[in-house]
Design an enzyme around this catalytic site. Structure first.
Site, PDB file in Angstrom:
ATOM      1  N   ASP A  59     104.247  31.527 135.286  1.00 59.36           N
ATOM      2  CA  ASP A  59     104.315  31.775 133.838  1.00 59.36           C
ATOM      3  C   ASP A  59     103.339  30.896 133.061  1.00 59.36           C
ATOM      4  O   ASP A  59     103.147  29.716 133.374  1.00 59.36           O
ATOM      5  CB  ASP A  59     105.750  31.481 133.379  1.00 59.36           C
ATOM      6  CG  ASP A  59     105.963  31.790 131.906  1.00 59.36           C
ATOM      7  OD1 ASP A  59     105.715  32.932 131.512  1.00 59.36           O
ATOM      8  OD2 ASP A  59     106.362  30.878 131.156  1.00 59.36           O
TER       9      ASP A  59
ATOM     10  N   GLU B  94     100.154  34.827 134.955  1.00 63.58           N
ATOM     11  CA  GLU B  94     100.501  35.378 133.647  1.00 63.58           C
ATOM     12  C   GLU B  94      99.673  34.609 132.632  1.00 63.58           C
ATOM     13  O   GLU B  94     100.028  33.513 132.209  1.00 63.58           O
ATOM     14  CB  GLU B  94     102.001  35.251 133.379  1.00 63.58           C
ATOM     15  CG  GLU B  94     102.454  36.109 132.207  1.00 63.58           C
ATOM     16  CD  GLU B  94     102.641  35.360 130.910  1.00 63.58           C
ATOM     17  OE1 GLU B  94     102.787  36.005 129.864  1.00 63.58           O
ATOM     18  OE2 GLU B  94     102.645  34.117 130.915  1.00 63.58           O
TER      19      GLU B  94
ATOM     20  N   ASP C 218     107.404  40.989 126.742  1.00 69.05           N
ATOM     21  CA  ASP C 218     106.791  40.264 125.636  1.00 69.05           C
ATOM     22  C   ASP C 218     106.244  41.225 124.583  1.00 69.05           C
ATOM     23  O   ASP C 218     106.265  42.435 124.747  1.00 69.05           O
ATOM     24  CB  ASP C 218     105.665  39.358 126.160  1.00 69.05           C
ATOM     25  CG  ASP C 218     106.217  38.059 126.739  1.00 69.05           C
ATOM     26  OD1 ASP C 218     107.292  37.623 126.295  1.00 69.05           O
ATOM     27  OD2 ASP C 218     105.566  37.492 127.640  1.00 69.05           O
TER      28      ASP C 218
END
Ligand code: OTU
Length: 657
Positions: free
Chosen positions: A284, A326, A396
């Site tokens: 992440d 990501e 998101d």
């Protein structure tokens, strides 16, 4: 590479290593360590070489790699060996992924296990379960504020449940993707708690400062990620009398990777989940891993070195595991997360294709493909052993992360065009049918992003509300078209849970105090399984979307040219509503596929004759691989109906596949 300094250091480390490791027969481990040690040592010395305890830290790192190797099950090691032999395994067209929250999708991990049949029915064989490690109750940024990295939150189940699920998935030849939140911890994590109590060792895990001097210097150039809910990048901690860096929410404290202990802890955590059966690990917010005064502290060179080091270490212990980066950053920066100047990925093998995602949304709003074609033309070529995660929606917001130069080249003015897109998707533009909501509105910069479910953004919500059949049909076509793109573009398509049955926005988050201020929850649904049953009712919206995607996924898996070997060629045509590209087959030219998509509300024409003349098309009579049709119009002048696409191949060759 053999290099004397690192080799003698390796010998020294092996002498100093814990006796319980030394005694074991770790042949495979040592061959891999030997092969990777030069790289590991060079990176580690670059990052931490000026420390007095460098050697101890290096020994500690090797011990962690060895301990996790010893712990790795025979079954997982067999997979490692298999994947080392077939090292391009993840580039195959057979993989189709879906991301979901265990809770929203199926209640908990046991529920997920029970829903594997549903996923297989659709054709999904790679699951990304959103983070489910222990989090404090209340706000936890959807699981991205972790208080214990080595345990599953009891709301979702236990480590045993995950073990059962992972085993079940392996039997079904399905992949498990887990998140490791490498950039920050919850402020309730044991490390943070001890930092609050004044323990120096743990304050060094974070960026803690007694006064505003350093924080103010950082703030001069640091942007804000969540300007509305968490303005600024530092939070005052009363207990320790320290300012602590928290780039995301106030309760997410940034880890300090200039401390090697943090790195070693995190690689230990990554390998912990690798050993619990993760095939793929999503790292992440990787762009944020290194902070430097005077910069935005995103995409720093050291962030890349840390990722390279993580990859090299993972290859020693669990070489079958691949990483997803990501990094939702500009196109030229994203590509670097594969690792630069190499042929094979040195950092992450897979990266979110945020560029394609944003460009597709541009075409939805404008109904033309000017920016989409321009943006893809400038999408840098990636490495060979690396692939995109192509998606339309995820948990998101949608950021309009285009390159301004591409916007200009498409004939727009960047600020006005971004404002148009925002207005369009939030339903504020003329009679826009989109039903999104703004996210992350920054009053200082005027920036904002977009939340909303796929179905609501393409107009299904407004269409159903007024019961307009044509609008409903158009929305379904658009959902299918967008999936047609991510399934053929090259890379792993990542579907988002609920989209396969046309799930609309869900406002219920507004009633939950810990979620109400974060509009992203509008598109993080709880699946209504009774509605999902409607996929069997002929003609229902659920049925039409589900069966269309099921078909596309099944067809994708049969098309060799859809495997990702950097075998895509953009075709620029003189029709602004069409997006056209060719997927070449690495060996058989006759198995190439021409993808033609029309984003407009009217039928559009493509002059095939001209393509043939330019040598871009070799076959005479085409056949659509989805429907199997090959009408006469497929000869010279191709007509593409509104919001539709074709996957076209040579009529004669395609009959065979
Ligand atoms: C990631 O997001 C996660 O996907 C978000 O759900 C988390 O809130 C966030 O990290 C913090 O853990 O860091 O590289 O614009 O796109 O925050 C990109 C919001 C990220 C997200 C951005 C993103």
């Amino acid at each position: 590479m053999y290099e004397q300094v690192s080799h003698s250091l390796l010998n020294q480390i092996l002498d100093e290593i814990k006796p319980e490791i030394r005694k074991r027969n770790l042949l495979r481990f040592y061959t891999r360590l030997g092969a990777n040690f030069y790289a590991i040592h060079s990176l580690f010395i670059h990052l931490y070489g000026d420390r007095e305890d460098f050697l101890q830290q290096m020994v500690k790192l090797v011990e962690v790699l060895a301990m996790r190797y010893i712990e790795r099950s025979e079954e997982l090691e067999a997979l490692d060996i298999e994947r080392e032999l077939n090292h391009n395994w993840f580039l195959d067209q057979k993989w189709v992924a879906m991301a979901f929250y265990a809770e929203g999708f199926a209640g908990d991990l046991k529920g997920v296990r029970n829903k594997c049949g549903y996923l297989s029915e659709l054709g999904i064989n790679m699951l990304h379960i959103m983070p489910m490690m222990k989090c404090p109750p209340g706000a936890s940024d959807g699981g991205y504020a972790i208080s214990d990295f080595r345990d599953i939150d009891e709301r979702y189940g236990s480590i045993d449940d995950l073990h059962d699920l992972a085993e079940n998935l392996r039997k079904r030849d399905m992949l498990l993707t887990l998140d490791v939140v490498v950039n920050h911890t919850s402020d309730q994590h044991d490390w943070a708690m001890r930092a609050k109590q004044g323990e120096k060792k743990f304050q060094d895990f974070y960026y803690c400062f007694p006064d505003r001097d350093v924080p103010d210097m950082f703030e001069e150039t640091l942007p804000e990620v969540f300007p509305e809910t968490s303005p600024g990048n530092f939070v005052w901690n009363e207990e320790s009398q320290r300012w602590v860096m928290s780039v995301f929410n106030d309760y997410q404290w940034d880890l300090n990777y200039s401390n090697p202990t943090v790195f070693i802890e995190m690689i230990d955590i990554i390998l912990f989940w690798a050993n619990r059966g993760a095939d793929v690990i999503r790292l992440d917010a990787v762009a944020f891993l290194w902070k430097k005064i005077g910069t935005t502290s995103q995409n720093e060179r050291e962030a890349h070195l840390i990722l390279q080091l993580m990859k090299d270490c993972c290859q020693v212990t669990a070489p079958g595991v691949v990483f997803i980066a990501e990094a939702i950053v500009t196109p030229t920066e994203i590509i670097k997360y594969f690792g630069e100047d190499a042929v094979i990925a040195k950092e992450c093998e897979i990266a979110y294709n945020a560029t394609l995602m944003a460009l597709l949304w541009d075409s939805v709003a404008t109904k033309n493909t000017k920016l989409l074609t321009q943006g893809i033309k400038n999408l840098p070529t990636k490495l060979n052993r690396a692939t995109w995660l192509n998606y339309i929606r995820c948990h998101d917001d949608i950021g309009l992360g285009f390159d301004d130069r591409d916007i200009v080249a498409s004939g727009y003015q960047p600020a006005t065009h971004r404002k148009f897109l925002l207005d369009y998707f939030t339903g504020n533009y003329d009679n826009s049918i989109a039903r999104g909501v703004p996210f992350g509105h920054n009053l200082k910069t005027g920036d904002a992003r977009i939340s909303g479910s796929l179905a609501s953004l393409v107009g299904l919500e407004s269409a159903l509300k007024i019961g307009d059949q044509k609008m409903i049909n158009d929305a379904i076509k658009m959902i299918t078209l967008l999936h047609g793109m991510i399934l053929s573009f090259g890379g792993i398509p990542l579907l988002y849970y609920g989209d396969e049955i046309g799930t609309l926005n869900d406002d219920s988050y507004l009633l939950d105090e810990s979620k109400a201020s974060d509009t992203r929850w509008i598109h993080r649904p709880r699946i209504d399984w009774e509605r999902a049953e409607l996929r069997y009712h002929n003609g229902s919206v659920e049925n039409r979307i589900f069966t269309a995607l099921q078909k596309l996924i099944a067809v994708r898996k049969t098309i060799h040219a859809f495997a990702d070997f950097n075998n895509r060629e953009l075709v620029e045509v003189d029709n602004d509503h069409l997006f056209v590209f060719i997927r070449n087959h690495p060996e058989h030219q006759r198995e190439e596929v021409l993808v033609v998509a029309n984003f407009d509300a009217n039928p559009q024409h493509l002059n095939l004759l001209a393509l043939r003349k330019r040598g871009q098309l070799s076959f005479m009579q085409l056949r659509d691989l989805v429907t199997g049709d090959s009408p006469a119009i497929f000869k010279d002048d191709l007509v593409v109906p509104p919001y539709s696409f074709y996957w076209l191949s040579d009529l004669h060759t395609s009959a065979a596949f």
